[in-house]
Design an enzyme around this catalytic site. Structure first.
Site, mmCIF file in Angstrom:
data_model
loop_
_atom_site.group_PDB
_atom_site.id
_atom_site.type_symbol
_atom_site.label_atom_id
_atom_site.label_comp_id
_atom_site.label_asym_id
_atom_site.label_seq_id
_atom_site.Cartn_x
_atom_site.Cartn_y
_atom_site.Cartn_z
ATOM 1 N N ASP A 245 0.867 -1.176 0.000
ATOM 2 C CA ASP A 245 0.000 0.000 0.000
ATOM 3 C C ASP A 245 0.908 1.232 0.000
ATOM 4 O OD1 ASP A 245 -3.241 0.365 0.871
ATOM 5 O OD2 ASP A 245 -1.978 2.156 1.102
ATOM 6 N N ALA A 272 5.684 -0.365 1.521
ATOM 7 C CA ALA A 272 5.097 0.948 1.209
ATOM 8 C C ALA A 272 5.551 1.344 -0.187
ATOM 9 C CB ALA A 272 5.553 1.980 2.244
ATOM 10 N N ASP A 292 -7.428 -4.821 -4.947
ATOM 11 C CA ASP A 292 -8.587 -4.061 -4.446
ATOM 12 C C ASP A 292 -8.275 -2.562 -4.423
ATOM 13 O OD1 ASP A 292 -11.010 -3.352 -3.297
ATOM 14 O OD2 ASP A 292 -10.346 -3.781 -1.252
ATOM 15 N N CYS A 332 -14.541 -0.837 -7.143
ATOM 16 C CA CYS A 332 -15.604 -0.210 -6.340
ATOM 17 C C CYS A 332 -16.068 1.090 -6.993
ATOM 18 C CB CYS A 332 -15.137 0.024 -4.906
ATOM 19 S SG CYS A 332 -13.677 1.036 -4.777
HETATM 20 N N1 SAH Z 1 -8.260 -3.872 0.401
HETATM 21 C C1 SAH Z 1 -8.459 -2.935 1.476
HETATM 22 C C2 SAH Z 1 -9.099 -1.663 1.027
HETATM 23 C C3 SAH Z 1 -8.332 -0.944 -0.070
HETATM 24 S S1 SAH Z 1 -8.658 0.746 -0.141
HETATM 25 C C4 SAH Z 1 -9.296 -3.598 2.580
HETATM 26 O O1 SAH Z 1 -9.801 -4.691 2.371
HETATM 27 O O2 SAH Z 1 -9.411 -3.023 3.656
HETATM 28 C C5 SAH Z 1 -7.486 1.287 -1.278
HETATM 29 C C6 SAH Z 1 -6.077 1.390 -0.722
HETATM 30 O O3 SAH Z 1 -5.215 1.661 -1.808
HETATM 31 C C7 SAH Z 1 -5.829 2.516 0.270
HETATM 32 O O4 SAH Z 1 -5.275 1.993 1.435
HETATM 33 C C8 SAH Z 1 -4.813 3.452 -0.413
HETATM 34 O O5 SAH Z 1 -3.835 3.955 0.491
HETATM 35 C C9 SAH Z 1 -4.188 2.538 -1.404
HETATM 36 N N2 SAH Z 1 -3.669 3.127 -2.642
HETATM 37 C C10 SAH Z 1 -4.277 3.984 -3.465
HETATM 38 N N3 SAH Z 1 -3.544 4.179 -4.582
HETATM 39 C C11 SAH Z 1 -2.441 3.397 -4.452
HETATM 40 C C12 SAH Z 1 -1.318 3.130 -5.289
HETATM 41 N N4 SAH Z 1 -1.197 3.690 -6.490
HETATM 42 N N5 SAH Z 1 -0.382 2.269 -4.836
HETATM 43 C C13 SAH Z 1 -0.506 1.686 -3.618
HETATM 44 N N6 SAH Z 1 -1.555 1.886 -2.809
HETATM 45 C C14 SAH Z 1 -2.512 2.730 -3.211
#
Ligand code: SAH
Length: 388
Positions: A245, A272, A292, A332
């Protein structure tokens, strides 16, 4: 109620089909001078009474239908009863979790109102002027039924401006003190309803978390992991995990959530990074890959760009699945429908060079119901793929 809106001839059709929205173009005339957000009577072009709606001249969606009943006051008792109905429909979900959506907007007869319960914290999202006028009733009902430590309003979407509302976060009631612990079956999670994303936890992925647990894969790559919603059940079922993430605070929560569930951190890595970058730089394969991402498309005009991003991430992720393994992939975005999602996955599959079967297609869990008459309420699309 003296104010009324008369519809153009034929425009009562959407109401007869039980759809809860009437757009500005369907209005013939305004009787009286209703304020934005006020409840009005809806009349057919010849003055026949069709029901009641919230009226908002500022919004494209000028009328949000509350009821097609021809009579009866929309008083405190009416709204309390409707809220009670929502709660009683959640009794099954509440048997296994204390994190659930108790009101889901139009699908629950409350245009523009979402209420999530996270243990003893209640998070409210308002997105129509009409429900804003119900604030006192909503608050009283929440206090009566949940005796919460806090009620937090998180109406933060920039699209609120189109309704004539200002995005805001506001404490309605009580006090907050950081993250709360929520339970989902035997799973435990920390959720932060104030600082956290969405309303603090992705409660809408509950059924998918169960599916991931059931598949019992031995290795998991969790892309866009947030606080580790999918990491924890996979880990509890014996998987080593990698959670990716871009948010450091989210990854800190992954560690806390693993520990909270009695798991050692040794076989669980957090990275990260931007998921696209990560996928281009690493080549390890896993028995299960989760994709996701956040809603890449928040406006209809962004659909093409978003579709490309979805295709890229799915193409790259498919290559990370061990032959015979699974990929659970989600969208979503409201503006990506099932047809487009399948097209995106098709293109990603072809370009990945992998053989792919669709072994499951899922939508939201039952506390995020989709009214048959309001398909717009279906936003979460999940495909479970088997990859060879
Ligand atoms: N799968 C998670 C929800 C995902 S929400 C669950 O089940 O709880 C989307 C996530 O994607 C967020 O935490 C956000 O910080 C992250 N995010 C958004 N764009 C991103 C990117 N380009 N690379 C990595 N993470 C990203």
């Amino acid at each position: 109620m003296n104010n009324a809106i008369r519809l153009k001839p034929g425009r009562e059709k959407s109401m007869l089909n039980r759809h809860p929205w009437i757009f500005s173009g369907g209005i013939q005339s305004v009787v009286g001078s209703p304020e934005p957000g006020e409840v009005v009577e809806i009349q057919s072009s010849v003055g026949q009474r069709l029901g009641s709606a919230f009226y908002n001249a500022h919004s494209q969606i000028s009328l949000r239908v509350i009821t097609d009943a021809p009579a009866g006051p929309l008083d405190r008792t009416f709204w309390m009863h409707r809220l009670d109905q929502c709660l009683s429909r959640r009794s099954r979900v509440r048997q296994t979790t204390n994190a659930f959506r108790v009101v889901f907007g139009e699908s629950d007869g409350f245009p523009g109102l979402v209420i999530d319960v996270l243990a003893d914290i209640v998070v409210v999202q308002l997105s129509s002027l009409g429900v804003e006028g119900l604030r006192e009733i909503i608050q009283d009902w929440i206090v009566l039924n949940f005796n919460p430590a806090a009620i937090i309003e998180r109406s933060e979407s920039s699209s609120l401006r189109a309704e004539g509302m200002n995005p805001r976060q506001e404490l309605w009631w009580g006090t907050t003190s950081g993250a709360v612990e929520i339970n989902e079956g035997s799973l435990r999670y920390l959720a932060d309803p104030v600082q956290g994303q969405k309303t603090g936890f992705f409660i809408d992925q509950r059924d998918n978390r169960r599916r991931v647990a059931e598949l019992g894969s031995k290795s998991l790559l969790n892309l866009f992991s947030y606080s580790g919603g999918f990491t924890v059940p996979a880990a509890l079922n014996g998987a080593s995990t990698v959670s990716v993430d871009s948010s450091e605070p989210a990854l800190a929560l992954v560690h806390e959530n693993l520990t909270l569930n009695g798991l050692e951190l040794a076989s669980h890595e957090t990275i990260a990074d931007d998921v696209f970058e990560f996928l281009r730089q690493h080549s390890a394969q896993y028995e299960m890959v989760i994709v996701d991402p956040p809603a890449f498309v928040k406006r209809r005009t962004d659909v093409d760009k978003a579709a490309r991003a979805y295709k890229d991430v799915n193409r790259l992720a498919l290559k990370r699945v061990l032959p015979g393994g699974y990929m659970l992939t989600c969208s979503c975005s409201q503006f990506v429908d099932w047809t487009l999602f399948r097209q995106i996955l098709f293109a990603a599959g072809v370009e990945s060079g992998r053989d792919v079967q669709v072994v499951g297609q899922f939508t939201q869990p039952e506390d995020h119901p989709v009214s048959l008459y309001f398909p717009e309420g279906e936003y979460l699309k999940t495909a479970l793929l088997r990859v060879f």
